[in-house]
Scaffold this motif. Structure first.
Motif, PDB file in Angstrom:
ATOM      1  N   ALA A   1       0.734  -1.041  -0.049  1.00 33.68           N
ATOM      2  CA  ALA A   1       0.030   0.038  -0.073  1.00 33.68           C
ATOM      3  C   ALA A   1       0.973   1.344  -0.065  1.00 33.68           C
ATOM      4  O   ALA A   1       0.132   2.429  -0.534  1.00 33.68           O
ATOM      5  CB  ALA A   1      -1.030  -0.127   1.059  1.00 33.68           C
ATOM      6  N   HIS A   2       2.009   1.147   0.440  1.00 36.15           N
ATOM      7  CA  HIS A   2       2.955   2.243   0.702  1.00 36.15           C
ATOM      8  C   HIS A   2       4.010   2.243  -0.425  1.00 36.15           C
ATOM      9  O   HIS A   2       4.699   3.033  -0.601  1.00 36.15           O
ATOM     10  CB  HIS A   2       3.748   2.560   1.799  1.00 36.15           C
ATOM     11  N   THR A   3       4.018   1.202  -1.326  1.00 37.12           N
ATOM     12  CA  THR A   3       5.105   1.284  -2.219  1.00 37.12           C
ATOM     13  C   THR A   3       4.121   1.025  -3.730  1.00 37.12           C
ATOM     14  O   THR A   3       3.814   1.630  -4.503  1.00 37.12           O
ATOM     15  CB  THR A   3       6.196   0.136  -1.972  1.00 37.12           C
ATOM     16  N   VAL A   4       4.287  -0.423  -4.237  1.00 37.27           N
ATOM     17  CA  VAL A   4       3.912  -1.009  -5.523  1.00 37.27           C
ATOM     18  C   VAL A   4       2.617  -0.834  -5.909  1.00 37.27           C
ATOM     19  O   VAL A   4       2.270  -0.942  -6.998  1.00 37.27           O
ATOM     20  CB  VAL A   4       4.612  -2.324  -5.822  1.00 37.27           C
ATOM     21  N   GLU A   5       1.775  -0.633  -5.005  1.00 35.22           N
ATOM     22  CA  GLU A   5       0.345  -0.294  -5.328  1.00 35.22           C
ATOM     23  C   GLU A   5      -0.012   0.838  -5.019  1.00 35.22           C
ATOM     24  O   GLU A   5      -1.358   1.279  -5.323  1.00 35.22           O
ATOM     25  CB  GLU A   5      -0.622  -1.329  -4.243  1.00 35.22           C
ATOM     26  N   ARG A   6       0.746   1.974  -4.820  1.00 34.44           N
ATOM     27  CA  ARG A   6       0.483   3.518  -4.764  1.00 34.44           C
ATOM     28  C   ARG A   6       0.537   3.834  -6.295  1.00 34.44           C
ATOM     29  O   ARG A   6       1.337   3.244  -7.254  1.00 34.44           O
ATOM     30  CB  ARG A   6       1.503   4.165  -4.087  1.00 34.44           C
ATOM     31  N   SER A   7      -0.452   4.773  -6.688  1.00 41.26           N
ATOM     32  CA  SER A   7      -0.506   5.142  -7.777  1.00 41.26           C
ATOM     33  C   SER A   7       0.689   6.101  -8.371  1.00 41.26           C
ATOM     34  O   SER A   7       0.787   6.007  -9.692  1.00 41.26           O
ATOM     35  CB  SER A   7      -2.004   6.248  -8.014  1.00 41.26           C
ATOM     36  N   ALA A   8       1.535   6.486  -7.706  1.00 38.34           N
ATOM     37  CA  ALA A   8       2.641   7.099  -8.000  1.00 38.34           C
ATOM     38  C   ALA A   8       3.750   6.241  -8.136  1.00 38.34           C
ATOM     39  O   ALA A   8       4.941   6.701  -8.743  1.00 38.34           O
ATOM     40  CB  ALA A   8       2.993   8.270  -7.073  1.00 38.34           C
ATOM     41  N   PHE A   9       3.725   5.147  -7.884  1.00 38.00           N
ATOM     42  CA  PHE A   9       4.762   4.092  -8.038  1.00 38.00           C
ATOM     43  C   PHE A   9       5.324   4.242  -9.748  1.00 38.00           C
ATOM     44  O   PHE A   9       4.402   3.782 -10.367  1.00 38.00           O
ATOM     45  CB  PHE A   9       4.327   2.521  -7.579  1.00 38.00           C
TER      46      PHE A   9
END
Length: 304
Positions: free
Chosen positions: A197-205
């Protein structure tokens, strides 16, 4: 258990936060950052991820404050860690003290042994508020930057090490690598869902700008990158190297690959946060990064 309500000044009301509040909370956070740093630097994904932290119950662990016109002007959440933000135009009215008191009271109610909060060192009023409420410094955090006006050089490949961009299917192995690497200083291992949720699934990843290092077919290093809309900058969310491959220059190699990818994207700089418990500051300085500003993580021990 009855939810606690902060004792707010006249003219304000509070309620728990919901996912529908994420855009307004993000706008509030950006205004607070501009007040202290002169620029906004957070993306909306970070706000959304905080609201779904494992163990955090929005109904009891979050608060948003509305003014008389119904505008969201402050917020707080607490779950071992805590955050409090008050819109610059509404400071000096007691909102910060009320929300800080609420975070402590809610943490005590939940049986938490201590609560921590990060405050920019430049926000002297917030630092004084925390110290006045019995908070003590725990660690120092630094935001570092690397200018991208010229194309960054990339070191020669290391013997036995290959580097490529993050691909679909890399997430599970990267999660394990990061948790193993961070075991030395983080309080607990994050589940895959929390980490993602804080890395690879963020829209900004930014998978194409995130570099992975392999020894044969074994993942031994990762630099996970984000595009932060509206800032003209890239951001490195996490850098991790497997313990048995440290000291070989893998972190420097990965960072330089990421810096070059952001330069090719036309961005002005790349930033990342680190703190004193990681022992990584010297590494980032050697890579060519400089400290833009610092924050302090404060703690308040609550007893049994």
């Amino acid at each position: 258990m009855t939810s606690l309500v902060p004792a707010l000044p006249a003219g304000y009301r509070s309620r728990p936060a919901t996912v529908d509040d994420v855009p307004a909370i993000h706008a509030l956070v950006l205004e607070c950052e501009r007040e202290v740093y002169g620029r906004g630097q957070s993306d909306v994904g970070a706000v959304a991820a905080d609201l779904v932290r494992p163990g955090l119950v929005a109904e009891s662990d979050t608060v948003v404050v509305l003014d008389g016109a119904g505008r969201l002007v402050a917020r707080a959440w607490v779950d071992r860690r805590s955050e409090v933000d008050v819109h610059p135009e509404h400071r000096g009215r007691g909102l910060g003290a009320a929300l800080l008191g609420w975070t402590v009271a809610r943490a005590r109610q939940a049986g938490v042994a201590r609560v921590v909060q990060t405050v920019p060192d430049a926000d002297t009023a917030a630092v004084a508020l925390l110290r006045g409420h019995g908070y003590e410094p725990l660690v120092t955090a630094w935001l570092l930057e690397f200018p991208l006006s010229a194309e960054p050089s990339v070191p020669e490949p290391l013997a036995g090490i290959t580097v490529r961009s993050f691909r679909p299917g890399d997430a599970a192995a990267t999660h394990v690598l990061v948790q193993d690497a961070f075991d030395e200083w983080q309080e607990r291992r994050q589940s895959y869902e929390e980490w993602a949720a804080h890395t690879v699934e963020r829209s900004a990843f930014a998978p194409g700008r995130s570099a992975l290092a392999f020894a044969g077919d074994q993942l031994v290093g990762a630099a996970l990158a984000l595009d932060v809309p509206g800032t003209g900058e890239g951001y490195v969310e996490q850098v991790a190297v497997r313990r048995d491959h440290r000291g070989r220059g893998i972190a420097r190699l990965l960072l330089r690959h990421t810096f070059r990818a952001f330069h090719h994207a036309g961005l002005d700089a790349c930033t990342l946060w680190t703190h004193s418990d990681t022992g990584a500051l010297d590494l980032y300085l050697r890579v060519g990064m400089t400290v833009r500003h610092s924050s302090t993580v404060f703690r308040k021990d609550l007893g049994a």
